[in-house]
Design an enzyme around this catalytic site. Structure first.
Site, mmCIF file in Angstrom:
data_model
loop_
_atom_site.group_PDB
_atom_site.id
_atom_site.type_symbol
_atom_site.label_atom_id
_atom_site.label_comp_id
_atom_site.label_asym_id
_atom_site.label_seq_id
_atom_site.Cartn_x
_atom_site.Cartn_y
_atom_site.Cartn_z
ATOM 1 C CD GLU A 1 7.987 10.798 -33.821
ATOM 2 O OE1 GLU A 1 8.405 11.912 -34.042
ATOM 3 O OE2 GLU A 1 7.847 10.183 -34.537
ATOM 4 C CG ASP B 1 0.849 10.543 -36.540
ATOM 5 O OD1 ASP B 1 1.634 9.809 -36.286
ATOM 6 O OD2 ASP B 1 0.960 11.686 -37.322
#
Length: 800
Positions: free
Chosen positions: A425, A227
């Site tokens: 997301e 991420d």
């Protein structure tokens, strides 16, 4: 030499699934994954405090022995002598009740020795645990030759159902029913030293080469990170990542870790670079959990970073997901901290206006606009069941954007819907040429998104990165959708690398770059079957004339190095282009490169044949004359080889790590042939099976443009101290030089080739402290003026 001492309780061991049997002098021991051990549970295991904590085994009425100390120690000054034994189990015992737990795994070690000339030439010894009653378990064993110390070493797991209200450890010889019939065989005296019992977990050190030399992806090969959020500050790119390494636990036998458990992750990993290839490891930020910066949160995933001047002070704001249910922010005084929490509750949660129906209130990504207004984008997860199935699939409306307050730790107004097609997301926004770009990860379908529905043509497929373009950071209708920015990573890296993704975009020195993750390091460890441990990657982002983005192609090559590496400074040893077999860890003290506010890391877990490397190091035409490393020796006989261009390339210098064990010190080696631009490999050599040393920093020194030898000294003239400096011209041309000290300046004048001159500084005092003399020299070489400066130290002296 640095005298600061940092003791380490960690040691390297050979791990086995049950009990290890070692034979002294038998040669090689089968290799197995390394383990990381905790502190010693044994009291006075080295017997330096006499017999404190020890008594003779009294588990049976017949057990009896005499314990005393002896100076014949394996290490230190004292060991234990066991004599007058009545049974084979009669040996030194220590009560560990309350210290060990059922279900946990431990490492036991002990040194044993016997010398009775009438005893067998070899003898087996055990370390055994008595759990009370008739429950005994052998923990480790060794067969040792008479007159030699032998190492008992074993790993064991206490069964989950074992009652440990009584747990007593002791040393014994093999049981026989009638030992007194042959006391020299069964009841000989013996010595014990260096007893340890440590809880341990599998080492997280990655032993494979995870980032291949010449390749620039993944960004690091010694740990994981997911991420990634890129952030630029003062000419340096920082990447903030979910700490996937936190849950990595390879099996001691197979080397394969269980699948990643996101619920365990409460740290953020930070790396940085000035060239996008050599990355400095800044370690982990303990964000959440009982000991975290924000202890009211339990997890820290998917970080986002922003900076802003608030009330006249530049601050840095690290946003993160507290699991799926909320998001939060902590505040730093620099990109690497230190960190504090200005909040006592989460920033984004079920009470955030406009976000009530968002299933996953996570993945917070900040944007500070040109006018200073800040925004936060977040959300994801299943679409609302109130929508028609086709809409749930194609336009789930599960992402949000909201304004942040001027303080960056509060929100303003209500969140707006980001109607990103097939959204899942990982929302992220960047700005370019007045346009706002929103990128996100697409979902994989299923019941959470209306089941098997027809996909609108052009919308993203499962696990892809789509993007939108808008003129307004708070307006994202579906009509702003612009296409797929990045296909699923498995398209580029093959089997085992699929799954969702998470991205960011940053601008650095006029170019745009795209971050993403893929389990490529995990794949190099275990093959095509990966366990979800992800690694950061980087690709350049290019645009079409109309502002749309050219689809990114993932590869191992990565991005070009934007500048050569400057070696002529003190820099962190955990700055890595490539590496093999090493780990990093925080230690006390300030960072040599980043100062007192930054955490200080070292390269550790260094074994024989491990190495680290730097990409495209520019030594210049004159080259480097020496290299200095700040090291802490852990065993004798270690050395560092400096090689060029390959791990087996030519050695241009060797640094002997011959400093006192356990102490930090600086060691220096001269270099020959280190000029121009080269990849530089530091290869580590020393005794096999030992942790060799730790490394804190490196510093190269350039070859001076003029070759002068300069020394300084002091002498007594009557009762006054005189400081002297001697300069020798090793050049083939005349050199003009002068010397400067705390007591004035003295010119040498013209210094002919091969000649030396001495200059003196009367101090006028009877005592002087240690100091330095600086000599500045100039000359004309090949028609060009050159200059150089040299320093020479002198010791304190008293002449009174």
């Amino acid at each position: 030499m640095e005298q600061r001492l940092l003791r380490s309780t960690r040691r390297r061991i050979t791990a086995v699934a049950a009990v290890v049997a070692l034979v002294v002098g038998s040669g090689a021991v089968a290799a197995a994954p390394v383990q990381a051990a905790s502190s010693n549970l044994i009291t006075n295991g080295g017997f330096e405090d006499g017999l404190a904590g020890w008594f003779a085994n009294n588990g049976n009425a017949a057990d009896n022995a005499a314990l005393s100390t002896t100076t014949d120690a394996h290490s230190g000054t004292s060991a234990m002598l066991v004599s007058n034994r009545s049974t084979t189990g009669s040996g030194p015992m220590q009560d560990l009740s309350g210290k060990v737990q059922a279900g946990k795994t431990y490492l036991v070690t002990a040194q044993v020795k016997y010398e009775n000339p009438n005893s067998p030439s070899t003898k087996q010894f055990f370390v055994t645990m008595h759990y009370g009653g008739s429950t005994y378990t052998n923990l480790g064993t060794v067969t040792v030759p008479r007159g030699q110390w032998g190492l008992v070493q074993g790993t064991f797991t206490i069964p989950a159902g074992q009652n440990v209200s009584t747990a007593r450890l002791f040393v014994e010889t093999p049981w026989t029913s009638n030992p007194s019939s042959a006391p020299d065989t069964h009841l000989m005296d013996f010595k014990v030293d260096d007893v340890t019992l440590q809880e341990y977990t599998p080492s997280k050190t990655i032993e494979v080469v995870g980032k291949l030399p010449g390749e620039h992806n993944p960004l690091i090969g010694h740990k994981f990170g997911a991420d990634g959020f890129g952030f630029v500050h003062d000419g340096r790119v920082y990447l903030y990542m979910t700490n996937d390494t936190q849950g990595y636990a390879p099996n001691p036998s197979t080397g394969v870790s269980p699948g990643i458990n996101y619920g365990d992750i409460n740290q953020i990993t930070v790396i940085s670079s000035t060239d996008l290839v050599n990355w400095t490891d800044h370690g982990e930020i303990q964000v959440a959990g009982p000991n975290g910066v924000a202890p009211f949160t339990g997890n820290s995933w998917a970080p986002g970073m922003a900076k802003k001047v608030v009330n006249g002070q530049e601050k840095f704001f690290l946003y993160y997901a507290n699991g799926g249910g909320s998001s939060n922010v902590i505040t730093g005084s620099s990109p690497v901290g230190p960190w504090t929490s200005e909040r006592t509750s989460t920033l984004i949660n079920g009470g955030t206006p406009g976000a009530e129906t968002v299933a996953w209130k996570f993945d917070p990504a900040p944007l500070v606009d040109d006018d200073g207004q800040a925004y936060l984008y977040f959300g994801g997860g299943p679409a609302s069941t109130s929508m028609p199935p086709v809409e749930r699939f194609n336009n789930p409306k599960n992402l949000r954007g909201i304004k942040l307050g001027d303080d960056m730790v509060s929100t303003e107004g209500s969140a707006v819907v980001v109607d990103a097609p097939v959204a899942f997301e990982a929302g992220h926004v960047f700005k370019r040429e007045g346009k706002y770009y929103f990128s996100y990860s697409s979902h994989f379908g299923g019941n959470d998104f209306g089941g098997n529905q027809p996909r609108v043509p052009g919308y993203p497929g499962g696990g892809q990165i789509g993007y939108m373009i808008s003129d307004d950071p708070m307006s994202w209708p579906k009509e702003t959708y612009a296409g797929v920015l990045f296909p699923n990573q498995s398209q580029f890296f093959g089997a085992g690398t699929g799954g969702n993704n998470h991205q960011s975009v940053f601008e650095f020195e006029g170019k745009y770059y795209f971050t993403y993750h893929a389990p490529t390091l995990n794949k190099r460890i275990n093959g095509d079957t990966t366990q979800g441990y992800r690694s950061p990657h980087l690709q350049e982002l290019t645009f079409n004339p109309d502002g749309t983005i050219q689809q990114v192609v993932g590869d191992y090559a990565g991005v070009d190095q934007v500048r050569n590496f400057d070696p002529y400074r003190v820099f962190e040893a955990e700055t890595l282009g490539w590496s093999k077999g090493i780990a990093t860890a925080k230690v006390d003290g300030a960072s040599a490169e980043f100062g007192t506010a930054a955490p200080n890391l070292v390269v550790r877990d260094i074994d024989d044949a491990d190495w680290t490397a730097l990409s495209s190091v520019d030594f210049g035409a004159d080259g480097a004359g020496s290299v200095t490393a700040k090291v802490r020796a852990l065993t004798a006989g270690g050395r560092i080889e400096v090689r060029l261009d390959d791990v087996a390339g030519p050695v241009v210098g060797t640094i002997p790590v011959d400093t006192p064990t356990g102490d930090w010190a600086e060691v220096t080696a001269e270099l020959q042939g280190a000029s121009g631009v080269h990849d530089v490999y530091f290869t580590y050599r020393g005794p096999a099976g030992e942790d060799l040393f730790e490394i804190d920093s490196w510093a190269f020194e350039a070859v001076p443009p003029l070759d002068l030898s300069v020394t300084a000294d002091t002498r007594c003239v009557g009762e006054k101290v005189m400081v002297t400096v001697r300069a020798t011209n090793n050049e083939a041309v005349h050199v003009s030089a002068s010397a400067e000290s705390a007591y004035g300046t003295r010119p040498f004048g013209a210094l002919p080739p091969g000649k030396e001159k001495l200059r003196s500084f009367p101090t006028g005092t009877t005592t002087v402290p240690a100091g330095e003399v600086t000599v500045t020299a100039t000359a004309t070489v090949d028609g060009e003026p050159v200059s150089a400066s040299y320093t020479a130290g002198y010791a304190a002296r008293s002449c009174g």
